[in-house]
Write a protein that holds these residues in place. Structure first.
Motif, PDB file in Angstrom:
ATOM      1  N   ASN A 120      -4.067   8.457  -1.931  1.00  0.00           N
ATOM      2  CA  ASN A 120      -3.847   9.582  -1.016  1.00  0.00           C
ATOM      3  C   ASN A 120      -4.588   9.391   0.305  1.00  0.00           C
ATOM      4  O   ASN A 120      -4.189   9.944   1.337  1.00  0.00           O
ATOM      5  CB  ASN A 120      -4.283  10.894  -1.667  1.00  0.00           C
ATOM      6  N   ALA A 121      -5.655   8.601   0.268  1.00  0.00           N
ATOM      7  CA  ALA A 121      -6.416   8.309   1.491  1.00  0.00           C
ATOM      8  C   ALA A 121      -5.752   7.204   2.307  1.00  0.00           C
ATOM      9  O   ALA A 121      -6.221   6.869   3.397  1.00  0.00           O
ATOM     10  CB  ALA A 121      -7.847   7.909   1.136  1.00  0.00           C
ATOM     11  N   GLY A 122      -4.675   6.636   1.773  1.00  0.00           N
ATOM     12  CA  GLY A 122      -3.912   5.633   2.522  1.00  0.00           C
ATOM     13  C   GLY A 122      -4.221   4.198   2.175  1.00  0.00           C
ATOM     14  O   GLY A 122      -3.840   3.283   2.906  1.00  0.00           O
ATOM     15  N   VAL A 123      -4.929   3.979   1.063  1.00  0.00           N
ATOM     16  CA  VAL A 123      -5.324   2.627   0.670  1.00  0.00           C
ATOM     17  C   VAL A 123      -4.881   2.352  -0.762  1.00  0.00           C
ATOM     18  O   VAL A 123      -4.861   3.261  -1.597  1.00  0.00           O
ATOM     19  CB  VAL A 123      -6.856   2.439   0.764  1.00  0.00           C
ATOM     20  N   GLU A 124      -4.545   1.102  -1.057  1.00  0.00           N
ATOM     21  CA  GLU A 124      -4.210   0.683  -2.409  1.00  0.00           C
ATOM     22  C   GLU A 124      -5.234  -0.355  -2.859  1.00  0.00           C
ATOM     23  O   GLU A 124      -6.036  -0.848  -2.064  1.00  0.00           O
ATOM     24  CB  GLU A 124      -2.798   0.086  -2.459  1.00  0.00           C
ATOM     25  N   PHE A 125      -5.200  -0.688  -4.132  1.00  0.00           N
ATOM     26  CA  PHE A 125      -6.104  -1.705  -4.667  1.00  0.00           C
ATOM     27  C   PHE A 125      -5.392  -3.048  -4.783  1.00  0.00           C
ATOM     28  O   PHE A 125      -4.203  -3.109  -5.116  1.00  0.00           O
ATOM     29  CB  PHE A 125      -6.637  -1.294  -6.034  1.00  0.00           C
ATOM     30  N   ALA A 126      -6.129  -4.121  -4.515  1.00  0.00           N
ATOM     31  CA  ALA A 126      -5.572  -5.480  -4.631  1.00  0.00           C
ATOM     32  C   ALA A 126      -5.722  -5.942  -6.075  1.00  0.00           C
ATOM     33  O   ALA A 126      -6.592  -6.751  -6.407  1.00  0.00           O
ATOM     34  CB  ALA A 126      -6.287  -6.422  -3.675  1.00  0.00           C
ATOM     35  N   TYR A 127      -4.867  -5.410  -6.960  1.00  0.00           N
ATOM     36  CA  TYR A 127      -4.952  -5.749  -8.378  1.00  0.00           C
ATOM     37  C   TYR A 127      -4.772  -7.247  -8.615  1.00  0.00           C
ATOM     38  O   TYR A 127      -5.288  -7.799  -9.576  1.00  0.00           O
ATOM     39  CB  TYR A 127      -3.886  -4.996  -9.168  1.00  0.00           C
ATOM     40  N   ASP A 128      -3.992  -7.890  -7.752  1.00  0.00           N
ATOM     41  CA  ASP A 128      -3.723  -9.316  -7.924  1.00  0.00           C
ATOM     42  C   ASP A 128      -4.845 -10.202  -7.398  1.00  0.00           C
ATOM     43  O   ASP A 128      -4.782 -11.428  -7.483  1.00  0.00           O
ATOM     44  CB  ASP A 128      -2.411  -9.703  -7.235  1.00  0.00           C
ATOM     45  N   GLY A 129      -5.900  -9.580  -6.835  1.00  0.00           N
ATOM     46  CA  GLY A 129      -7.032 -10.352  -6.340  1.00  0.00           C
ATOM     47  C   GLY A 129      -6.802 -10.985  -4.984  1.00  0.00           C
ATOM     48  O   GLY A 129      -7.604 -11.804  -4.534  1.00  0.00           O
ATOM     49  N   ILE A 130      -5.715 -10.603  -4.308  1.00  0.00           N
ATOM     50  CA  ILE A 130      -5.403 -11.177  -2.996  1.00  0.00           C
ATOM     51  C   ILE A 130      -5.734 -10.167  -1.906  1.00  0.00           C
ATOM     52  O   ILE A 130      -5.238  -9.030  -1.928  1.00  0.00           O
ATOM     53  CB  ILE A 130      -3.908 -11.567  -2.907  1.00  0.00           C
ATOM     54  N   ARG A 131      -6.562 -10.561  -0.957  1.00  0.00           N
ATOM     55  CA  ARG A 131      -6.930  -9.673   0.139  1.00  0.00           C
ATOM     56  C   ARG A 131      -5.744  -9.485   1.065  1.00  0.00           C
ATOM     57  O   ARG A 131      -5.038 -10.421   1.414  1.00  0.00           O
ATOM     58  CB  ARG A 131      -8.109 -10.253   0.914  1.00  0.00           C
ATOM     59  N   ALA A 132      -5.522  -8.245   1.489  1.00  0.00           N
ATOM     60  CA  ALA A 132      -4.394  -7.922   2.360  1.00  0.00           C
ATOM     61  C   ALA A 132      -4.714  -6.628   3.108  1.00  0.00           C
ATOM     62  O   ALA A 132      -5.586  -5.853   2.688  1.00  0.00           O
ATOM     63  CB  ALA A 132      -3.112  -7.756   1.540  1.00  0.00           C
ATOM     64  N   PRO A 133      -4.033  -6.376   4.245  1.00  0.00           N
ATOM     65  CA  PRO A 133      -4.252  -5.134   4.991  1.00  0.00           C
ATOM     66  C   PRO A 133      -4.001  -3.903   4.127  1.00  0.00           C
ATOM     67  O   PRO A 133      -3.114  -3.910   3.270  1.00  0.00           O
ATOM     68  CB  PRO A 133      -3.234  -5.232   6.141  1.00  0.00           C
ATOM     69  N   TRP A 134      -4.795  -2.890   4.344  1.00  0.00           N
ATOM     70  CA  TRP A 134      -4.685  -1.612   3.643  1.00  0.00           C
ATOM     71  C   TRP A 134      -4.897  -1.744   2.136  1.00  0.00           C
ATOM     72  O   TRP A 134      -4.420  -0.920   1.357  1.00  0.00           O
ATOM     73  CB  TRP A 134      -3.335  -0.938   3.911  1.00  0.00           C
ATOM     74  N   LYS A 135      -5.609  -2.788   1.713  1.00  0.00           N
ATOM     75  CA  LYS A 135      -5.888  -2.974   0.292  1.00  0.00           C
ATOM     76  C   LYS A 135      -7.371  -3.255   0.064  1.00  0.00           C
ATOM     77  O   LYS A 135      -7.989  -4.016   0.804  1.00  0.00           O
ATOM     78  CB  LYS A 135      -5.052  -4.112  -0.288  1.00  0.00           C
TER      79      LYS A 135
END
Length: 244
Positions: A120-135
């Motif tokens: 809800n704050a606009g961010v997701e988690f990088a479950y796959d371990g890969i860094r990416a924008p907004w994660k």
């Protein structure tokens, strides 16, 4: 052994052992002559001990052998996910992302709430371990801050970072989110939110981590001091004092 099965949904998340780890596990089994810890199973599926089973088979010339198991009965699929999430295995540990995903499958209320407020704050988690924008890659750190500072400050920290750096991948580094969370906690009621966002936006988040490496103290304090310096800038009127 032939009666034991592997649940691909969970067991595939355990990375295979390195050659040296396999050798060590086999040597331990040979030295002990037995398994010190039983294999954890449910409904014929291995929850903990997949690598140990394979090592035991190798030590027996590739043939199946009777193996000691701890058997759980009456579990639901969600129970299985919870049990899998909290176990660390005999040789390998799950990543924070894998644990969080397993707890989501298990419908753990705290995990669901934590992921929900983050999303809800606009961010997701990088479950796959890969860094990416907004994660957020440092899932364990994020959860630690959520538990330490509470929901309101955790969410405010994410909002400030998002507004200042617009999803920049480096803005979700562990040191940065620790520093921002610490700053808004220590200077709550004293700092100008608008100024904080504006000042942070003028500095690349990687610069904060680089400067913090030259400082001393805990990661949170080292990064908070850099954020304080950026916040104060050249202004005397808006300047805040250094606090520990």
């Amino acid at each position: 052994m032939s009666q034991l099965k592997i649940d691909p949904e969970f067991q595939s998340k355990i990375p295979p052992l390195q050659f040296e780890e396999e050798q060590q596990l086999e040597q331990n089994i040979i030295a002990e002559g037995r398994l010190l810890n039983p294999i954890i199973t449910w409904n014929g599926y291995i929850l903990d001990g997949q690598n140990t089973v394979e090592a035991r088979r190798t030590c027996n010339g590739g043939k199946d052998v009777t193996i000691r198991c701890k058997v759980f009965y009456g579990l639901t699929k969600e129970d299985e996910a919870t049990l899998f999430a909290i176990q660390t295995g005999n040789a390998t540990c799950l990543t924070a992302g894998e644990r969080l995903r397993a707890n989501l499958v298990a419908e753990n209320p705290d995990a669901l709430y934590f992921v929900g407020i983050t999303s809800n704050a606009g961010v997701e988690f990088a479950y796959d371990g890969i860094r990416a924008p907004w994660k957020i890659y440092c899932i364990e750190t994020a959860y630690e801050l959520y538990k330490q500072y509470g929901c309101e400050r955790y969410v405010e920290m994410l909002h400030i970072i998002n507004e200042a750096w617009k999803g920049n991948v480096d803005s979700y580094l562990a040191g940065v989110i620790r520093g921002v969370a610490r700053f808004i906690s220590v200077y709550e009621g004293e700092y100008s939110r608008e100024r904080l966002v504006q000042q942070l936006a003028r500095t690349h988040p990687k610069t904060i981590t680089q400067l913090a490496q030259k400082d001393t103290g805990s990661s949170a304090n080292r990064h908070m001091r850099q954020i304080l310096r950026i916040y104060n800038g050249a202004s005397r009127e808006m300047s805040l004092p250094l606090k520990n």
